[in-house]
Design a protein around this motif. Structure first.
Motif, PDB file in Angstrom:
ATOM      1  N   LEU A   1       0.846  -1.192   0.000  1.00 23.02           N
ATOM      2  CA  LEU A   1       0.000   0.000   0.000  1.00 23.02           C
ATOM      3  C   LEU A   1       0.880   1.239   0.000  1.00 23.02           C
ATOM      4  CD1 LEU A   1      -3.043   0.936   0.312  1.00 23.02           C
ATOM      5  CD2 LEU A   1      -2.439   1.362   2.696  1.00 23.02           C
ATOM      6  N   TRP A   2       0.517   2.196  -0.835  1.00 21.49           N
ATOM      7  CA  TRP A   2       1.200   3.479  -0.880  1.00 21.49           C
ATOM      8  C   TRP A   2       0.167   4.586  -1.001  1.00 21.49           C
ATOM      9  CZ3 TRP A   2       2.593  -0.662  -3.933  1.00 21.49           C
ATOM     10  CH2 TRP A   2       3.883  -1.187  -3.771  1.00 21.49           C
ATOM     11  N   VAL A   3       0.414   5.693  -0.330  1.00 21.94           N
ATOM     12  CA  VAL A   3      -0.304   6.938  -0.582  1.00 21.94           C
ATOM     13  C   VAL A   3       0.693   7.805  -1.335  1.00 21.94           C
ATOM     14  CG1 VAL A   3      -1.406   8.986   0.381  1.00 21.94           C
ATOM     15  CG2 VAL A   3      -1.725   6.762   1.492  1.00 21.94           C
ATOM     16  N   LEU A   4       0.293   8.256  -2.513  1.00 21.67           N
ATOM     17  CA  LEU A   4       1.163   9.057  -3.375  1.00 21.67           C
ATOM     18  C   LEU A   4       0.551  10.429  -3.597  1.00 21.67           C
ATOM     19  CD1 LEU A   4       1.915   6.347  -6.102  1.00 21.67           C
ATOM     20  CD2 LEU A   4       3.270   6.885  -4.061  1.00 21.67           C
ATOM     21  N   SER A   5       1.412  11.425  -3.768  1.00 20.62           N
ATOM     22  CA  SER A   5       0.943  12.785  -4.012  1.00 20.62           C
ATOM     23  C   SER A   5       1.886  13.473  -4.991  1.00 20.62           C
ATOM     24  CB  SER A   5       0.909  13.571  -2.691  1.00 20.62           C
ATOM     25  OG  SER A   5       0.573  14.919  -2.917  1.00 20.62           O
ATOM     26  N   ARG A   6       1.365  14.425  -5.720  1.00 23.33           N
ATOM     27  CA  ARG A   6       2.207  15.201  -6.637  1.00 23.33           C
ATOM     28  C   ARG A   6       3.106  16.163  -5.874  1.00 23.33           C
ATOM     29  NH1 ARG A   6       2.401  12.835 -11.638  1.00 23.33           N
ATOM     30  NH2 ARG A   6       0.298  12.440 -12.371  1.00 23.33           N
ATOM     31  N   THR A   7       2.762  16.436  -4.621  1.00 22.93           N
ATOM     32  CA  THR A   7       3.563  17.312  -3.783  1.00 22.93           C
ATOM     33  C   THR A   7       4.083  16.529  -2.581  1.00 22.93           C
ATOM     34  OG1 THR A   7       3.540  19.311  -2.416  1.00 22.93           O
ATOM     35  CG2 THR A   7       1.464  18.148  -2.629  1.00 22.93           C
ATOM     36  N   ALA A   8       5.249  16.923  -2.094  1.00 17.72           N
ATOM     37  CA  ALA A   8       5.851  16.224  -0.956  1.00 17.72           C
ATOM     38  C   ALA A   8       5.114  16.493   0.350  1.00 17.72           C
ATOM     39  CB  ALA A   8       7.319  16.622  -0.818  1.00 17.72           C
ATOM     40  N   ASN A   9       4.349  17.568   0.413  1.00 16.63           N
ATOM     41  CA  ASN A   9       3.647  17.939   1.645  1.00 16.63           C
ATOM     42  C   ASN A   9       2.173  18.221   1.361  1.00 16.63           C
ATOM     43  OD1 ASN A   9       6.004  17.978   3.468  1.00 16.63           O
ATOM     44  ND2 ASN A   9       6.689  19.583   2.062  1.00 16.63           N
ATOM     45  N   PRO A  10       1.402  17.180   1.077  1.00 13.16           N
ATOM     46  CA  PRO A  10      -0.022  17.387   0.775  1.00 13.16           C
ATOM     47  C   PRO A  10      -0.822  17.745   2.026  1.00 13.16           C
ATOM     48  CG  PRO A  10       0.437  15.061   0.920  1.00 13.16           C
ATOM     49  CD  PRO A  10       1.755  15.769   1.064  1.00 13.16           C
ATOM     50  N   ASP A  11      -2.020  18.195   1.809  1.00 12.14           N
ATOM     51  CA  ASP A  11      -2.946  18.507   2.878  1.00 12.14           C
ATOM     52  C   ASP A  11      -3.214  17.251   3.712  1.00 12.14           C
ATOM     53  OD1 ASP A  11      -5.090  20.145   4.159  1.00 12.14           O
ATOM     54  OD2 ASP A  11      -6.379  18.659   3.169  1.00 12.14           O
ATOM     55  N   GLN A  12      -3.072  17.356   5.034  1.00 14.21           N
ATOM     56  CA  GLN A  12      -3.231  16.190   5.904  1.00 14.21           C
ATOM     57  C   GLN A  12      -4.643  15.621   5.849  1.00 14.21           C
ATOM     58  OE1 GLN A  12      -0.672  14.530   7.438  1.00 14.21           O
ATOM     59  NE2 GLN A  12      -2.242  12.975   7.747  1.00 14.21           N
ATOM     60  N   ALA A  13      -5.643  16.476   5.664  1.00 12.86           N
ATOM     61  CA  ALA A  13      -7.027  15.987   5.576  1.00 12.86           C
ATOM     62  C   ALA A  13      -7.194  15.069   4.364  1.00 12.86           C
ATOM     63  CB  ALA A  13      -7.998  17.161   5.508  1.00 12.86           C
ATOM     64  N   THR A  14      -6.527  15.388   3.274  1.00 16.00           N
ATOM     65  CA  THR A  14      -6.582  14.546   2.078  1.00 16.00           C
ATOM     66  C   THR A  14      -5.901  13.207   2.343  1.00 16.00           C
ATOM     67  OG1 THR A  14      -6.601  16.499   0.653  1.00 16.00           O
ATOM     68  CG2 THR A  14      -5.976  14.413  -0.373  1.00 16.00           C
ATOM     69  N   VAL A  15      -4.737  13.249   2.967  1.00 19.69           N
ATOM     70  CA  VAL A  15      -4.021  12.012   3.295  1.00 19.69           C
ATOM     71  C   VAL A  15      -4.889  11.147   4.194  1.00 19.69           C
ATOM     72  CG1 VAL A  15      -1.984  11.049   4.445  1.00 19.69           C
ATOM     73  CG2 VAL A  15      -1.753  13.082   3.002  1.00 19.69           C
ATOM     74  N   ASP A  16      -5.503  11.754   5.209  1.00 17.03           N
ATOM     75  CA  ASP A  16      -6.373  11.007   6.134  1.00 17.03           C
ATOM     76  C   ASP A  16      -7.552  10.373   5.403  1.00 17.03           C
ATOM     77  OD1 ASP A  16      -4.692  11.679   8.223  1.00 17.03           O
ATOM     78  OD2 ASP A  16      -5.976  13.317   8.943  1.00 17.03           O
ATOM     79  N   GLU A  17      -8.109  11.097   4.438  1.00 22.49           N
ATOM     80  CA  GLU A  17      -9.222  10.558   3.639  1.00 22.49           C
ATOM     81  C   GLU A  17      -8.793   9.288   2.904  1.00 22.49           C
ATOM     82  OE1 GLU A  17     -11.313  11.627  -0.618  1.00 22.49           O
ATOM     83  OE2 GLU A  17     -10.671  13.308   0.633  1.00 22.49           O
ATOM     84  N   TYR A  18      -7.601   9.304   2.317  1.00 22.87           N
ATOM     85  CA  TYR A  18      -7.107   8.149   1.576  1.00 22.87           C
ATOM     86  C   TYR A  18      -6.771   6.983   2.514  1.00 22.87           C
ATOM     87  CZ  TYR A  18      -7.283  10.389  -2.944  1.00 22.87           C
ATOM     88  OH  TYR A  18      -7.745  10.963  -4.103  1.00 22.87           O
ATOM     89  N   LEU A  19      -6.225   7.296   3.671  1.00 24.83           N
ATOM     90  CA  LEU A  19      -5.930   6.245   4.649  1.00 24.83           C
ATOM     91  C   LEU A  19      -7.213   5.653   5.224  1.00 24.83           C
ATOM     92  CD1 LEU A  19      -2.865   7.830   6.475  1.00 24.83           C
ATOM     93  CD2 LEU A  19      -2.857   5.933   4.826  1.00 24.83           C
ATOM     94  N   ASP A  20      -8.212   6.500   5.466  1.00 24.96           N
ATOM     95  CA  ASP A  20      -9.508   5.999   5.947  1.00 24.96           C
ATOM     96  C   ASP A  20     -10.133   5.059   4.917  1.00 24.96           C
ATOM     97  OD1 ASP A  20      -9.269   7.373   8.334  1.00 24.96           O
ATOM     98  OD2 ASP A  20     -10.575   9.039   7.716  1.00 24.96           O
ATOM     99  N   TYR A  21     -10.003   5.414   3.653  1.00 28.08           N
ATOM    100  CA  TYR A  21     -10.525   4.545   2.595  1.00 28.08           C
ATOM    101  C   TYR A  21      -9.797   3.188   2.618  1.00 28.08           C
ATOM    102  CZ  TYR A  21     -11.833   2.557  -1.842  1.00 28.08           C
ATOM    103  OH  TYR A  21     -12.290   1.684  -2.803  1.00 28.08           O
ATOM    104  N   ALA A  22      -8.470   3.233   2.770  1.00 27.38           N
ATOM    105  CA  ALA A  22      -7.696   1.979   2.825  1.00 27.38           C
ATOM    106  C   ALA A  22      -8.180   1.109   3.984  1.00 27.38           C
ATOM    107  CB  ALA A  22      -6.202   2.289   2.969  1.00 27.38           C
ATOM    108  N   LYS A  23      -8.412   1.713   5.136  1.00 29.93           N
ATOM    109  CA  LYS A  23      -8.932   0.953   6.288  1.00 29.93           C
ATOM    110  C   LYS A  23     -10.296   0.365   5.976  1.00 29.93           C
ATOM    111  CE  LYS A  23      -7.312   4.047   9.614  1.00 29.93           C
ATOM    112  NZ  LYS A  23      -7.558   4.856  10.793  1.00 29.93           N
ATOM    113  N   SER A  24     -11.136   1.146   5.299  1.00 28.86           N
ATOM    114  CA  SER A  24     -12.507   0.702   5.019  1.00 28.86           C
ATOM    115  C   SER A  24     -12.555  -0.518   4.103  1.00 28.86           C
ATOM    116  CB  SER A  24     -13.345   1.839   4.414  1.00 28.86           C
ATOM    117  OG  SER A  24     -13.034   2.032   3.045  1.00 28.86           O
ATOM    118  N   ILE A  25     -11.501  -0.732   3.311  1.00 30.67           N
ATOM    119  CA  ILE A  25     -11.472  -1.907   2.430  1.00 30.67           C
ATOM    120  C   ILE A  25     -10.582  -3.013   2.988  1.00 30.67           C
ATOM    121  CG2 ILE A  25     -12.178  -0.675   0.343  1.00 30.67           C
ATOM    122  CD1 ILE A  25      -9.230  -0.639  -0.532  1.00 30.67           C
ATOM    123  N   GLY A  26     -10.207  -2.863   4.261  1.00 31.76           N
ATOM    124  CA  GLY A  26      -9.555  -3.964   4.948  1.00 31.76           C
ATOM    125  C   GLY A  26      -8.048  -3.927   5.085  1.00 31.76           C
TER     126      GLY A  26
END
Length: 186
Positions: free
Chosen positions: A149-174
């Motif tokens: 699993l990787w969270v990737l972004s076009r910027t090295a310092n993305p908005d934390q709320a966006t990162v959390d959204e993607y991590l929450d999605y990863a948790k939701s699918i197991g």
């Protein structure tokens, strides 16, 4: 067969069927699905790793982990991964990704074998795009077995709320994120 034996067989069969249905239902609720479509031209370019599950082949990566994707001469995707070790040494690995579900382009197999033997259908890992925003600025990539699993972004310092959204999605699918590594960028 007497009626008591028949009842026991029927009850046992019902338990097996119910158990089978429950395990299938649980598996389906956490089944990994790739996004319906990836525009490879928009996906190409540089991505910064923001977080990942631990991987033996990234053990030396301490900071500034990036992946650069471009089309190669045969139409596959050239993968140029780089990172820096704790002592400041640049580590680089060049590979090739093969689309598995054209024209959707959301499921790829990646190989980092030497170029001369990459044609062999071994040593390839699943690289599925699981979530991506419309502007191709943030992506969640993983494997159907939930090992990678990787969270990737076009910027090295993305908005934390966006990162959390993607991590929450990863948790939701197991995906188990208890061992998640947050990538440092300097």
């Amino acid at each position: 067969m007497n009626s008591k034996t028949r009842k026991l067989l029927l009850a046992g069969g019902a338990v097996l069927i119910a158990g089978s249905m429950l395990s299938t239902a649980n598996a389906n609720t956490t089944e990994v699905q790739a996004v319906s479509k990836v525009d490879l031209n928009k996906y190409l370019g540089t991505w910064h790793e923001i977080a990942r599950k631990p991987l033996y082949f990234q053990n030396k990566c301490d900071y500034n982990v990036t992946a650069k994707y471009s089309l190669n001469e045969n139409g596959n995707v050239k993968v140029d991964n780089s990172c820096y070790s704790a002592d400041g040494k640049l580590n680089q690995s060049i590979g090739e990704a093969y689309v598995q579900n054209a024209p959707a382009n959301s499921k790829l197999k990646v190989s980092f074998l030497p170029k001369a033997i990459r044609w062999l259908p071994v040593g390839r890992g699943d690289y599925w795009v699981l979530k991506i925003d419309d502007d191709y600025q943030t992506a969640l990539v993983g494997s159907p077995n939930k090992k990678y699993l990787w969270v990737l972004s076009r910027t090295a310092n993305p908005d934390q709320a966006t990162v959390d959204e993607y991590l929450d999605y990863a948790k939701s699918i197991g995906f188990d994120l208890s061992d998640l590594i947050k990538t440092k960028h300097k």
